[in-house]
Design a protein around this motif. Structure first.
Motif, PDB file in Angstrom:
ATOM      1  N   THR A  29      55.676  68.679  44.618  1.00  0.00           N
ATOM      2  CA  THR A  29      56.775  69.621  44.721  1.00  0.00           C
ATOM      3  C   THR A  29      57.940  69.151  43.870  1.00  0.00           C
ATOM      4  O   THR A  29      58.089  67.963  43.563  1.00  0.00           O
ATOM      5  CB  THR A  29      57.232  69.768  46.178  1.00  0.00           C
ATOM      6  N   ILE A  30      58.799  70.092  43.518  1.00  0.00           N
ATOM      7  CA  ILE A  30      59.939  69.767  42.667  1.00  0.00           C
ATOM      8  C   ILE A  30      60.912  68.844  43.386  1.00  0.00           C
ATOM      9  O   ILE A  30      61.728  68.162  42.757  1.00  0.00           O
ATOM     10  CB  ILE A  30      60.627  71.063  42.193  1.00  0.00           C
ATOM     11  N   SER A  31      60.813  68.809  44.712  1.00  0.00           N
ATOM     12  CA  SER A  31      61.705  67.933  45.476  1.00  0.00           C
ATOM     13  C   SER A  31      61.173  66.513  45.588  1.00  0.00           C
ATOM     14  O   SER A  31      61.831  65.648  46.165  1.00  0.00           O
ATOM     15  CB  SER A  31      61.962  68.502  46.868  1.00  0.00           C
ATOM     16  N   THR A  32      59.991  66.264  45.052  1.00  0.00           N
ATOM     17  CA  THR A  32      59.443  64.905  45.033  1.00  0.00           C
ATOM     18  C   THR A  32      60.097  64.139  43.891  1.00  0.00           C
ATOM     19  O   THR A  32      60.071  64.597  42.739  1.00  0.00           O
ATOM     20  CB  THR A  32      57.921  64.918  44.830  1.00  0.00           C
ATOM     21  N   ILE A  33      60.659  62.999  44.211  1.00  0.00           N
ATOM     22  CA  ILE A  33      61.289  62.182  43.177  1.00  0.00           C
ATOM     23  C   ILE A  33      60.200  61.398  42.448  1.00  0.00           C
ATOM     24  O   ILE A  33      59.430  60.669  43.079  1.00  0.00           O
ATOM     25  CB  ILE A  33      62.308  61.210  43.778  1.00  0.00           C
ATOM     26  N   LEU A  47      62.581  50.168  37.273  1.00  0.00           N
ATOM     27  CA  LEU A  47      62.674  51.618  37.212  1.00  0.00           C
ATOM     28  C   LEU A  47      63.466  51.997  35.960  1.00  0.00           C
ATOM     29  O   LEU A  47      64.594  51.546  35.787  1.00  0.00           O
ATOM     30  CB  LEU A  47      63.358  52.158  38.463  1.00  0.00           C
ATOM     31  N   VAL A  48      62.866  52.818  35.121  1.00  0.00           N
ATOM     32  CA  VAL A  48      63.484  53.192  33.851  1.00  0.00           C
ATOM     33  C   VAL A  48      64.215  54.524  33.949  1.00  0.00           C
ATOM     34  O   VAL A  48      65.314  54.684  33.410  1.00  0.00           O
ATOM     35  CB  VAL A  48      62.407  53.276  32.748  1.00  0.00           C
ATOM     36  N   ALA A  49      63.604  55.468  34.633  1.00  0.00           N
ATOM     37  CA  ALA A  49      64.184  56.805  34.752  1.00  0.00           C
ATOM     38  C   ALA A  49      63.530  57.511  35.921  1.00  0.00           C
ATOM     39  O   ALA A  49      62.392  57.191  36.287  1.00  0.00           O
ATOM     40  CB  ALA A  49      63.964  57.616  33.474  1.00  0.00           C
ATOM     41  N   TYR A  50      64.242  58.460  36.504  1.00  0.00           N
ATOM     42  CA  TYR A  50      63.626  59.267  37.541  1.00  0.00           C
ATOM     43  C   TYR A  50      64.185  60.680  37.503  1.00  0.00           C
ATOM     44  O   TYR A  50      65.256  60.934  36.947  1.00  0.00           O
ATOM     45  CB  TYR A  50      63.760  58.636  38.928  1.00  0.00           C
ATOM     46  N   ILE A  51      63.414  61.575  38.099  1.00  0.00           N
ATOM     47  CA  ILE A  51      63.797  62.972  38.118  1.00  0.00           C
ATOM     48  C   ILE A  51      63.647  63.519  39.532  1.00  0.00           C
ATOM     49  O   ILE A  51      62.661  63.261  40.216  1.00  0.00           O
ATOM     50  CB  ILE A  51      62.952  63.794  37.101  1.00  0.00           C
ATOM     51  N   TYR A  52      64.664  64.234  39.980  1.00  0.00           N
ATOM     52  CA  TYR A  52      64.680  64.883  41.285  1.00  0.00           C
ATOM     53  C   TYR A  52      65.167  66.303  41.052  1.00  0.00           C
ATOM     54  O   TYR A  52      66.316  66.500  40.676  1.00  0.00           O
ATOM     55  CB  TYR A  52      65.591  64.138  42.250  1.00  0.00           C
ATOM     56  N   SER A  54      66.176  69.069  39.085  1.00  0.00           N
ATOM     57  CA  SER A  54      66.600  69.084  37.682  1.00  0.00           C
ATOM     58  C   SER A  54      67.533  67.917  37.362  1.00  0.00           C
ATOM     59  O   SER A  54      68.044  67.812  36.252  1.00  0.00           O
ATOM     60  CB  SER A  54      67.313  70.396  37.365  1.00  0.00           C
ATOM     61  N   HIS A  55      67.715  67.043  38.339  1.00  0.00           N
ATOM     62  CA  HIS A  55      68.613  65.908  38.152  1.00  0.00           C
ATOM     63  C   HIS A  55      67.859  64.703  37.616  1.00  0.00           C
ATOM     64  O   HIS A  55      66.778  64.379  38.103  1.00  0.00           O
ATOM     65  CB  HIS A  55      69.260  65.553  39.491  1.00  0.00           C
ATOM     66  N   THR A  56      68.414  64.060  36.600  1.00  0.00           N
ATOM     67  CA  THR A  56      67.774  62.889  36.006  1.00  0.00           C
ATOM     68  C   THR A  56      68.725  61.696  35.983  1.00  0.00           C
ATOM     69  O   THR A  56      69.938  61.867  35.878  1.00  0.00           O
ATOM     70  CB  THR A  56      67.320  63.183  34.558  1.00  0.00           C
ATOM     71  N   THR A  57      68.147  60.511  36.086  1.00  0.00           N
ATOM     72  CA  THR A  57      68.921  59.274  36.059  1.00  0.00           C
ATOM     73  C   THR A  57      68.170  58.254  35.216  1.00  0.00           C
ATOM     74  O   THR A  57      66.937  58.214  35.262  1.00  0.00           O
ATOM     75  CB  THR A  57      69.136  58.732  37.481  1.00  0.00           C
ATOM     76  N   ARG A  65      68.450  57.551  24.789  1.00  0.00           N
ATOM     77  CA  ARG A  65      67.252  57.397  23.959  1.00  0.00           C
ATOM     78  C   ARG A  65      66.018  57.976  24.631  1.00  0.00           C
ATOM     79  O   ARG A  65      65.126  58.481  23.949  1.00  0.00           O
ATOM     80  CB  ARG A  65      67.006  55.904  23.657  1.00  0.00           C
ATOM     81  N   PHE A  66      65.956  57.887  25.951  1.00  0.00           N
ATOM     82  CA  PHE A  66      64.808  58.378  26.706  1.00  0.00           C
ATOM     83  C   PHE A  66      65.190  59.649  27.452  1.00  0.00           C
ATOM     84  O   PHE A  66      66.335  59.803  27.904  1.00  0.00           O
ATOM     85  CB  PHE A  66      64.359  57.341  27.737  1.00  0.00           C
ATOM     86  N   THR A  67      64.209  60.540  27.588  1.00  0.00           N
ATOM     87  CA  THR A  67      64.414  61.770  28.346  1.00  0.00           C
ATOM     88  C   THR A  67      63.220  61.998  29.256  1.00  0.00           C
ATOM     89  O   THR A  67      62.080  62.053  28.786  1.00  0.00           O
ATOM     90  CB  THR A  67      64.582  62.981  27.425  1.00  0.00           C
ATOM     91  N   ILE A  68      63.487  62.124  30.552  1.00  0.00           N
ATOM     92  CA  ILE A  68      62.432  62.418  31.520  1.00  0.00           C
ATOM     93  C   ILE A  68      62.462  63.917  31.808  1.00  0.00           C
ATOM     94  O   ILE A  68      63.533  64.518  31.898  1.00  0.00           O
ATOM     95  CB  ILE A  68      62.599  61.581  32.809  1.00  0.00           C
ATOM     96  N   SER A  69      61.277  64.496  31.928  1.00  0.00           N
ATOM     97  CA  SER A  69      61.183  65.923  32.224  1.00  0.00           C
ATOM     98  C   SER A  69      59.900  66.167  32.996  1.00  0.00           C
ATOM     99  O   SER A  69      59.039  65.283  33.082  1.00  0.00           O
ATOM    100  CB  SER A  69      61.208  66.751  30.921  1.00  0.00           C
TER     101      SER A  69
END
Length: 113
Positions: A29-33, A47-52, A54-57, A65-69
Motif C-alpha cells: 500500500t502507498i502508506s507502507t514506508i 538508510l539512504v532514502a525512504y518514501i511514505y 508522496s513524502h521522501t527523505t 543526487r538521489f531520488t526515490i519514487s
C-alpha cells in the motif's frame, strides 16, 4: 510477509548514473514506508532514502543526487542515483521501515574514481 528483489546495480565511473529497482512480492500500500539501504564492506547498513505516500527523505550525503519514487501499479520502488561518487559504493537493499521483511540479495553498486 512481503519480499523484495533488488536490481539495477553495476559498475560506473564517478559522475555517472544508475537507477535501482525494488520489486515487491505482493501489493504494497502507498502508506507502507519503503526504504533504500546500503552497506559497504565492513560497515553497518545505513538508510539512504525512504518514501511514505508522496513524502521522501534522504541521507544528507545523497540529498540532491538521489531520488526515490514508487510505481504502485507495478509494486516497485526506484532509486535514481545521479552524480555518483566512489563513497556511494555499496550493496543496496530495500525493505520496509522498520525493516520487517527478510533482507534480499541486494544489488551491488561500484563507483570508480
Amino acid at each position: 510477509q512481503v519480499q523484495f528483489v533488488e536490481s539495477g546495480g553495476g559498475l560506473v565511473q564517478s559522475g555517472g548514473s544508475l537507477r535501482l529497482s525494488c520489486l515487491a512480492s505482493r501489493d504494497i500500500t502507498i502508506s507502507t514506508i519503503i526504504g533504500w539501504y546500503r552497506q559497504a564492506p565492513g560497515k553497518q547498513r545505513d538508510l539512504v532514502a525512504y518514501i511514505y505516500k508522496s513524502h521522501t527523505t534522504y541521507l544528507p550525503s545523497v540529498e540532491g543526487r538521489f531520488t526515490i519514487s514508487r510505481d504502485s501499479g507495478k509494486d516497485t520502488v526506484y532509486l535514481q542515483m545521479n552524480d555518483l561518487k566512489p563513497e556511494d559504493t555499496a550493496a543496496y537493499y530495500c525493505n520496509t521501515i522498520p525493516a520487517g521483511s527478510a533482507w534480499g540479495q541486494g544489488t551491488q553498486v561500484t563507483v570508480s574514481s
